[in-house]
Design an enzyme around this catalytic site. Structure first.
Site, mmCIF file in Angstrom:
data_model
loop_
_atom_site.group_PDB
_atom_site.id
_atom_site.type_symbol
_atom_site.label_atom_id
_atom_site.label_comp_id
_atom_site.label_asym_id
_atom_site.label_seq_id
_atom_site.Cartn_x
_atom_site.Cartn_y
_atom_site.Cartn_z
ATOM 1 N N PRO A 74 0.842 -1.205 0.000
ATOM 2 C CA PRO A 74 0.000 0.000 0.000
ATOM 3 C C PRO A 74 0.874 1.251 0.000
ATOM 4 C CG PRO A 74 0.018 -1.018 2.175
ATOM 5 C CD PRO A 74 0.733 -1.956 1.255
ATOM 6 N N LYS A 75 0.417 2.277 -0.688
ATOM 7 C CA LYS A 75 1.143 3.544 -0.727
ATOM 8 C C LYS A 75 0.519 4.489 0.291
ATOM 9 C CE LYS A 75 2.930 7.159 -3.701
ATOM 10 N NZ LYS A 75 2.738 8.174 -2.641
ATOM 11 N N PHE A 76 1.300 4.804 1.336
ATOM 12 C CA PHE A 76 0.822 5.673 2.399
ATOM 13 C C PHE A 76 1.145 7.132 2.083
ATOM 14 C CE2 PHE A 76 1.609 1.893 5.450
ATOM 15 C CZ PHE A 76 0.383 1.356 5.106
#
Length: 339
Positions: free
Chosen positions: A37-39
């Protein structure tokens, strides 16, 4: 610091590997992919040597003085290491990028206070060197195994291993069902790929959101708008500046030019110039625009960077919603899509 100086067996400073935007998630192939996931945070390389820790931004600027709690966390690891990851700040149920920016306070004396009141975390997704061994030439799968072993043995407060999956179905869930928490999208990495500083062979797919907004102003002319200034109602029912669109296509300029009307002087809820910070730009500047009667609702395509009642990035105009009135716009309604 000299570029020939080394720390933990790797030349300092180094440039991080970069992800380029893709339209859809890659899958299959002989080697396979890992998905993360890209935070919504600051990219950060962390160097732990024998007697010091250095935190470095993607632009190779020092970050350690702003995040002393992360320096302490990395220092508690029992070996020399170079890590790659994301500095994030979790607040009120989501990643809060605006609060994270507040940590970059120019007064060094404020760093400790902010670390206590707005503590950050370092989400680690790669290891570039360990115990004076350069691991960058090893494939991602091998580096991730080393990282899992390191953080499995010791995980100081403030360090968090990045979730990872090899199943594209899991990645699609991250894309479509977790945008409210501030997950911006998914990064895909080939399992057999080495770490190339400055390389652009990772790919990222951003979560996109469709939402409605009220047109409160334009850039350009009212009869031929070049971009729209958007508004959404807050909890008190006030129309607040929520962002802007990018450049409008020619057909949209003609359509909107026939619908929009100039606002009468003194009858608009917004000031005649808007602080640039409302559009995610450098604070301290004012944006001049033309006020229009806030009666037209449009649908826009945006990313997940919506916080404090505004989009940080420009949205993309999709269509006019002639079936909606301004009071019909629900500020909670946003629909996520995978790419």
């Amino acid at each position: 610091m000299s570029r020939t100086q080394t720390m933990a067996g790797i030349e300092y400073p180094t440039r991080p590997m970069i992800a380029v935007t893709a339209e859809r998630l890659p899958a299959g192939g002989q080697a396979g992919f890992a998905y993360e996931p890209k935070f919504d945070g600051f990219r950060c390389l962390a160097y732990r040597g024998r007697d010091r820790v250095v935190l470095q931004s993607r632009q190779q600027r020092p970050l350690g003085r702003y995040f002393p709690e992360i320096v302490d966390a990395v220092a508690r690891l029992d070996t020399s290491v170079v890590l790659d990851g994301e500095l994030v700040l979790w607040r009120e149920g989501r990643f809060d990028f605006t609060a994270l920016q507040q940590r970059l306070h120019p007064a060094g004396s404020r760093a400790g206070v902010l670390a206590a009141t707005l503590p950050a975390s370092y989400v680690v997704f790669d290891v570039l060197a360990l115990d004076h061994r350069d691991l960058r030439a090893q494939p991602y799968a091998a580096r991730r195994a080393v990282l899992d072993d390191l953080l499995g043995r010791q995980l100081p407060d403030g360090l968090v291993p990045m979730p990872v999956a090899t199943d594209p179905a899991v990645a699609r869930v991250w894309l479509t069902e977790h945008s409210a928490a501030g997950i911006e999208g998914v990064v895909a990495k080939r399992l057999d790929q080495p770490y190339r500083p400055g390389g652009r062979t990772w790919c990222k797919v951003r979560t996109r959101l469709t939402a409605e907004a009220v047109v409160g102003g334009v850039l350009g002319s009212v009869t031929r708008p070049e971009a729209l200034i958007l508004g959404r109602h807050d909890a008190r029912g006030r129309l607040r500046v929520a962002g802007r669109t990018g450049p409008l296509p020619a057909a949209a300029r003609a359509e909107l030019g026939a619908l929009l009307l100039p606002a009468a002087a003194g009858e608009h809820p917004w000031p005649v110039a808007i602080p640039s910070s409302r559009f995610g730009q450098r604070p301290g500047e004012l944006v001049d625009y033309l006020q229009v009667v806030p009666a037209t609702v449009v649908e826009v395509d945006a990313d997940t960077s919506f916080e404090r009642d505004r989009w940080r990035h420009a949205t993309r105009f999709l269509r006019v919603r002639a079936d909606l009135q301004p009071n019909d716009v629900d500020p909670r309604t946003r629909t996520a899509s995978a790419g």
